[in-house]
Motif scaffolding. Structure first.
Motif, PDB file in Angstrom:
ATOM      1  N   LEU A 115      37.409  37.234  34.031  1.00 43.18           N
ATOM      2  CA  LEU A 115      37.031  36.559  35.277  1.00 43.18           C
ATOM      3  C   LEU A 115      37.557  37.342  36.487  1.00 43.18           C
ATOM      4  CD1 LEU A 115      35.534  33.940  36.124  1.00 43.18           C
ATOM      5  CD2 LEU A 115      37.763  32.825  36.272  1.00 43.18           C
ATOM      6  N   THR A 116      38.779  37.841  36.359  1.00 42.81           N
ATOM      7  CA  THR A 116      39.360  38.643  37.446  1.00 42.81           C
ATOM      8  C   THR A 116      38.491  39.873  37.716  1.00 42.81           C
ATOM      9  OG1 THR A 116      41.549  37.904  36.774  1.00 42.81           O
ATOM     10  CG2 THR A 116      41.468  39.827  38.231  1.00 42.81           C
ATOM     11  N   ALA A 117      38.074  40.546  36.638  1.00 36.80           N
ATOM     12  CA  ALA A 117      37.255  41.753  36.802  1.00 36.80           C
ATOM     13  C   ALA A 117      35.927  41.424  37.485  1.00 36.80           C
ATOM     14  CB  ALA A 117      37.014  42.399  35.437  1.00 36.80           C
ATOM     15  N   GLU A 118      35.309  40.302  37.090  1.00 39.64           N
ATOM     16  CA  GLU A 118      34.032  39.905  37.705  1.00 39.64           C
ATOM     17  C   GLU A 118      34.208  39.601  39.187  1.00 39.64           C
ATOM     18  OE1 GLU A 118      30.820  39.508  36.540  1.00 39.64           O
ATOM     19  OE2 GLU A 118      31.510  40.583  34.760  1.00 39.64           O
ATOM     20  N   VAL A 119      35.268  38.894  39.512  1.00 42.33           N
ATOM     21  CA  VAL A 119      35.481  38.496  40.909  1.00 42.33           C
ATOM     22  C   VAL A 119      35.772  39.725  41.766  1.00 42.33           C
ATOM     23  CG1 VAL A 119      36.979  37.178  42.476  1.00 42.33           C
ATOM     24  CG2 VAL A 119      36.159  36.140  40.346  1.00 42.33           C
ATOM     25  N   LYS A 120      36.502  40.690  41.207  1.00 35.40           N
ATOM     26  CA  LYS A 120      36.776  41.914  41.978  1.00 35.40           C
ATOM     27  C   LYS A 120      35.469  42.621  42.343  1.00 35.40           C
ATOM     28  CE  LYS A 120      41.404  43.077  40.343  1.00 35.40           C
ATOM     29  NZ  LYS A 120      42.192  43.985  39.483  1.00 35.40           N
ATOM     30  N   ARG A 121      34.586  42.751  41.354  1.00 30.56           N
ATOM     31  CA  ARG A 121      33.300  43.402  41.630  1.00 30.56           C
ATOM     32  C   ARG A 121      32.497  42.606  42.663  1.00 30.56           C
ATOM     33  NH1 ARG A 121      31.180  47.360  38.301  1.00 30.56           N
ATOM     34  NH2 ARG A 121      32.437  47.848  36.477  1.00 30.56           N
ATOM     35  N   ALA A 147      28.774  30.609  39.932  1.00 32.62           N
ATOM     36  CA  ALA A 147      29.161  29.732  41.046  1.00 32.62           C
ATOM     37  C   ALA A 147      30.665  29.851  41.283  1.00 32.62           C
ATOM     38  CB  ALA A 147      28.767  28.285  40.749  1.00 32.62           C
ATOM     39  N   VAL A 148      31.430  29.831  40.205  1.00 34.30           N
ATOM     40  CA  VAL A 148      32.885  29.956  40.309  1.00 34.30           C
ATOM     41  C   VAL A 148      33.247  31.358  40.800  1.00 34.30           C
ATOM     42  CG1 VAL A 148      35.047  29.858  38.999  1.00 34.30           C
ATOM     43  CG2 VAL A 148      33.162  28.282  38.436  1.00 34.30           C
ATOM     44  N   ILE A 149      32.580  32.355  40.238  1.00 36.82           N
ATOM     45  CA  ILE A 149      32.860  33.747  40.620  1.00 36.82           C
ATOM     46  C   ILE A 149      32.555  33.963  42.103  1.00 36.82           C
ATOM     47  CG2 ILE A 149      32.109  36.150  40.234  1.00 36.82           C
ATOM     48  CD1 ILE A 149      31.639  35.225  37.229  1.00 36.82           C
ATOM     49  N   ALA A 150      31.433  33.415  42.555  1.00 37.57           N
ATOM     50  CA  ALA A 150      31.057  33.575  43.964  1.00 37.57           C
ATOM     51  C   ALA A 150      32.091  32.927  44.882  1.00 37.57           C
ATOM     52  CB  ALA A 150      29.670  32.981  44.212  1.00 37.57           C
ATOM     53  N   MET A 151      32.519  31.714  44.540  1.00 31.98           N
ATOM     54  CA  MET A 151      33.506  31.029  45.394  1.00 31.98           C
ATOM     55  C   MET A 151      34.795  31.850  45.471  1.00 31.98           C
ATOM     56  SD  MET A 151      32.776  27.157  44.018  1.00 31.98           S
ATOM     57  CE  MET A 151      34.011  26.237  44.934  1.00 31.98           C
ATOM     58  N   GLU A 252      37.442  48.013  41.144  1.00 25.72           N
ATOM     59  CA  GLU A 252      38.787  47.675  41.631  1.00 25.72           C
ATOM     60  C   GLU A 252      38.738  47.036  43.008  1.00 25.72           C
ATOM     61  OE1 GLU A 252      41.813  46.815  41.083  1.00 25.72           O
ATOM     62  OE2 GLU A 252      41.225  47.248  39.016  1.00 25.72           O
ATOM     63  N   HIS A 253      39.529  46.022  43.171  1.00 24.17           N
ATOM     64  CA  HIS A 253      39.670  45.423  44.494  1.00 24.17           C
ATOM     65  C   HIS A 253      41.058  44.836  44.599  1.00 24.17           C
ATOM     66  CE1 HIS A 253      39.637  42.189  47.494  1.00 24.17           C
ATOM     67  NE2 HIS A 253      38.873  43.029  48.170  1.00 24.17           N
ATOM     68  N   GLU A 254      41.790  45.292  45.581  1.00 22.70           N
ATOM     69  CA  GLU A 254      43.147  44.777  45.739  1.00 22.70           C
ATOM     70  C   GLU A 254      43.135  43.604  46.712  1.00 22.70           C
ATOM     71  OE1 GLU A 254      47.555  46.263  47.033  1.00 22.70           O
ATOM     72  OE2 GLU A 254      46.062  47.798  46.536  1.00 22.70           O
ATOM     73  N   ALA A 255      43.700  42.495  46.260  1.00 21.34           N
ATOM     74  CA  ALA A 255      43.698  41.291  47.100  1.00 21.34           C
ATOM     75  C   ALA A 255      44.754  41.410  48.183  1.00 21.34           C
ATOM     76  CB  ALA A 255      43.983  40.063  46.242  1.00 21.34           C
ATOM     77  N   GLU A 256      44.359  41.175  49.427  1.00 16.54           N
ATOM     78  CA  GLU A 256      45.361  41.168  50.497  1.00 16.54           C
ATOM     79  C   GLU A 256      45.722  39.726  50.854  1.00 16.54           C
ATOM     80  OE1 GLU A 256      44.080  41.814  54.849  1.00 16.54           O
ATOM     81  OE2 GLU A 256      42.292  42.461  53.780  1.00 16.54           O
ATOM     82  N   GLY A 257      46.895  39.562  51.436  1.00 16.83           N
ATOM     83  CA  GLY A 257      47.304  38.223  51.849  1.00 16.83           C
ATOM     84  C   GLY A 257      46.698  37.865  53.195  1.00 16.83           C
ATOM     85  N   PHE A 258      46.234  36.624  53.303  1.00 13.23           N
ATOM     86  CA  PHE A 258      45.736  36.119  54.591  1.00 13.23           C
ATOM     87  C   PHE A 258      46.678  35.022  55.057  1.00 13.23           C
ATOM     88  CE2 PHE A 258      42.049  37.737  52.338  1.00 13.23           C
ATOM     89  CZ  PHE A 258      41.537  38.610  53.291  1.00 13.23           C
ATOM     90  N   GLU A 259      46.625  34.722  56.363  1.00 11.42           N
ATOM     91  CA  GLU A 259      47.506  33.674  56.854  1.00 11.42           C
ATOM     92  C   GLU A 259      47.169  32.359  56.128  1.00 11.42           C
ATOM     93  OE1 GLU A 259      44.513  34.781  60.090  1.00 11.42           O
ATOM     94  OE2 GLU A 259      45.610  35.781  58.507  1.00 11.42           O
ATOM     95  N   ALA A 260      48.204  31.552  55.927  1.00 12.08           N
ATOM     96  CA  ALA A 260      48.050  30.330  55.125  1.00 12.08           C
ATOM     97  C   ALA A 260      46.975  29.413  55.692  1.00 12.08           C
ATOM     98  CB  ALA A 260      49.378  29.586  55.048  1.00 12.08           C
TER      99      ALA A 260
END
Ligand code: WTA
Length: 657
Positions: A115-121, A147-151, A252-260
């Motif tokens: 799931l992580t790999a799909e969401v990164k793409r 639907a879950v991946i898109a969200m 590959e996609h590295e997740a960055e932090g956003f303000e809370a």
């Protein structure tokens, strides 16, 4: 709710304490309520710290500009990282995140690593289309893994999703897309429902086509998931196949932090006016409460439990208890695309047996419909894996509660009746299954860290046992942050009734009863919002849809108590004088039922439309819906003395009966 149901709710005396065995393994410790009470904000800060923060927060709550709250505001977080990468990095990448079951019987499973790999793409696809932090993305999909991946992909890049339930019409899509100025729509070539493929892309095409005189839409791109194998129209340059775009994207996609407080999603819900409101939720506080309640209310043991919430991601339950809560907790869950009775009446029970579901969360309307079919259907399946049952969306009558426990929960499982709303973001009132002695039909206790009161009309706390209006008295982490684009309406709708002298109280729009033990029983809406099969509908919105038809002069809509759906939509319509003879009442009624379905969606289609000559009005011209509700529910009509013309009700009653 009908008076009979209220009476049976309030006279219920049975109690079901958790077994010693269940209590011994409970996720929530018995002192959790005291700990939360000792220091409410510290309690929530500790819950928030159970998540991964890209950079930690130092301030828990900023309530300096009520009712606009900020939680954990100086921290940075990535919601999708918390639902995905975190579990993979903790060594749980091989755990199944989703067991998806398509209606025609196809199935797919995704581990957390997959799931992580799909969401990164998918995140890279969105970035490639120029979507970035704060941009709005509308999602109009069937209940499929995409639907879950898109969200999650939208969340991962700090953009904002607006999921539109697949049963809504093109008009509803158009108004939601316009209100949020969405840049991108993600849809599919169809989905399965009741043994057939229904179209989705065509509704999006219609919604995006410029209407007469309307502004061009803000949408530049449409991603289309292949699911239904329907033929679809294609707009070159605007439309892209999801599978092609995802396959071509960087892995590959590295997740960055956003303000809370970065907006996470907008979800439209019916209010008391004709126009749905875009309820806005943000990141850190929302995820904190969704994860905490999911773990504690359902007693989740992520290593061993298999969890299934039957809600569609088009509703808030699907946001908090299909996507964000379970995935933040590393749960293994089931996702099912179709209807409960396709291809046979035992489909849900078959799925529970197949995957060994241990925690099951659904709506009373479903339970009542199974009750009606009878216990022989579930009895044919092995449901022994179930250990916690949940209910949401409307009051559950004690008869349905007991049936649920006896027949589905083999007479043993705790049941949690969870009260909350799109606006509250997460569960607010519920038993904790390892701690609370359950009362059938009652949501019972605010969850730890939540402060609820039941007030009289004058704003003072009612003296139990007594009924009143439900309020939330202190801000909570997953509270709505506003109505998209309309701060005035936010204050007016939720905060104006009971806030005074600098003390802010959130008015939920629900009636509630507190008993001598302090337990809370919900009694249904006190405003013009109906609850049909656990779905919120606005009387005014349906009235507007009715009067938009050329044959209609006036319309009044009420929610009438209904044994199956909780409430049913019943409309009273006056035809224009030149139309009254042109067609029979039956023809007009059929025409208008499908008109409402076209305008809003099939869920809003009135169960009955009565063609009448007059509507009951006060001398100042206000329609007295209460009297129409009496007629629709087959009761003697109440006090008519304030009507301008007291004979009107007799004429309507004669017509209807
Ligand atoms: C009703 C759904 C009684 C209530 C999560 C609320 C309930 C509205 C319960 C919100 C419950 C939800 N008992 N009533 N356990 N849960 N409701 O926004 O009237 O679709 O205001 O959120 O559903 O509906 P919504």
């Amino acid at each position: 709710m009908s008076q009979n149901s209220i009476d049976s709710l309030l006279s219920e005396t049975r109690r079901f304490a958790p077994s010693d065995e269940f209590a011994a393994q409970s996720v929530a410790a018995p002192d959790i309520y005291e700990r939360a009470k000792e220091d409410r904000l510290a309690f929530w800060a500790d819950r928030a710290r159970e998540l991964h923060w890209h950079s930690p927060f130092t301030e828990t709550l900023d309530w300096s500009n009520p009712p606009f709250a900020k939680w954990f505001a100086d921290g940075r977080i990535n919601v999708a990282y918390n639902c995905l990468d975190r579990h993979v990095l903790a060594g749980n990448g091989d755990r199944v995140a989703l067991h998806w079951e398509g209606e025609p019987g196809d199935s797919r499973s995704y581990t957390y690593a997959e799931l992580t790999a799909e969401v990164k793409r998918a995140a890279n696809v969105l970035l490639g289309l120029g979507i970035g932090q704060g941009d709005r993305v509308a999602i109009y999909l069937p209940l499929i893994p995409e639907a879950v991946i898109a969200m999650l992909a939208v969340a991962r890049i700090g953009a904002v999703h607006s999921v539109i339930f697949g049963g809504f019409s093109s008009d509803s899509i158009r108004s939601r897309v316009a209100d949020a100025s969405a840049r991108l729509v993600i849809t599919a070539d169809g989905g399965w429902r009741k043994g057939k493929v229904f179209p989705l892309k065509s509704a999006v095409d219609a919604a995006l086509a410029p209407a007469d005189g309307a502004e061009p839409t803000t949408v530049t791109d449409v991603l289309v998931v292949k699911r239904g194998e329907n033929t679809v129209e294609w707009t070159e340059g605007r439309d892209h196949w999801w599978h092609e775009a995802v396959a071509a994207a960087e892995p590959e996609h590295e997740a960055e932090g956003f303000e809370a407080e970065n907006p996470l999603f907008i979800l439209y819900t019916s209010g008391t006016t004709g126009k749905p409101k875009g309820i806005l939720h943000t990141s850190g506080g929302y995820l904190t409460q969704a994860a905490f309640t999911h773990r504690n209310v359902f007693d989740l043991h992520p290593e061993t439990d298999v969890y299934w919430c039957t809600a569609d991601v088009g509703w808030v339950t699907g946001h908090s208890y299909v996507v964000y809560g379970p995935l933040a907790n590393g749960a293994t869950q089931v996702l099912y695309e179709g209807t409960p009775d396709t291809p046979h009446a035992g489909r849900w029970w078959e799925i529970i047996q197949k995957y060994g579901v241990s925690i099951f969360y659904t709506a009373p309307t479903a339970i009542r419909s199974f009750m009606k079919i009878g216990r022989q259907v579930p009895n044919d399946f092995d449901l022994s894996s179930l250990r916690v049952l949940g209910s949401v969306g409307e009051p559950i009558n004690p008869e349905a509660w007991i049936w649920y426990r006896d027949v589905i929960g083999h007479g043993e499982t705790p049941i949690v009746d969870t009260w909350w709303q799109t606006e509250t973001g997460a569960i607010m009132i519920s038993a904790l299954p390892g701690i609370t002695a359950a009362k059938p039909g009652s949501a019972q206790t605010p969850i730890p860290g939540i402060v609820i009161d039941v007030l009289g009309d004058d704003g003072t706390r009612v003296d139990p046992p007594r009924g009143g209006l439900l309020v939330v008295s202190e801000p909570w982490p997953s509270m709505l942050r506003g109505i998209w684009g309309d701060p005035e309406r936010f204050i007016e709708t939720y905060w104006s009734k009971f806030s005074k002298d600098g003390v802010w109280k959130y008015f939920a729009g629900d009636g509630a009863h507190v008993d001598a033990d302090g337990d809370i029983t919900l009694l249904g809406r006190v405003d013009d919002v109906m609850n049909v099969s656990g779905h919120r509908l606005s009387t005014t919105e349906i009235e507007s849809a009715l009067v938009s038809h050329k044959i209609v002069a006036e319309a009044a809509v009420v929610g009438a108590a209904d044994d199956d759906t909780g409430q049913a939509v019943v409309a009273f319509v006056i035809l224009k004088s030149n139309q009254a003879d042109a067609q029979t009442a039956d023809e007009a009624s059929a025409l208008l039922r499908s008109h409402v379905s076209d305008r809003i969606g099939a869920i809003a289609r009135p169960k009955r439309v009565f063609i009448v000559a007059e509507l009951p009005k006060t001398r100042s011209g206000k329609i007295m819906r209460r009297l129409l509700q009496d007629v629709a529910e087959g009761r003697a009509v109440g006090d008519t003395t304030t009507l301008a013309d007291t004979s009107v009700m007799q004429i309507i009653t004669d017509k209807v009966r």
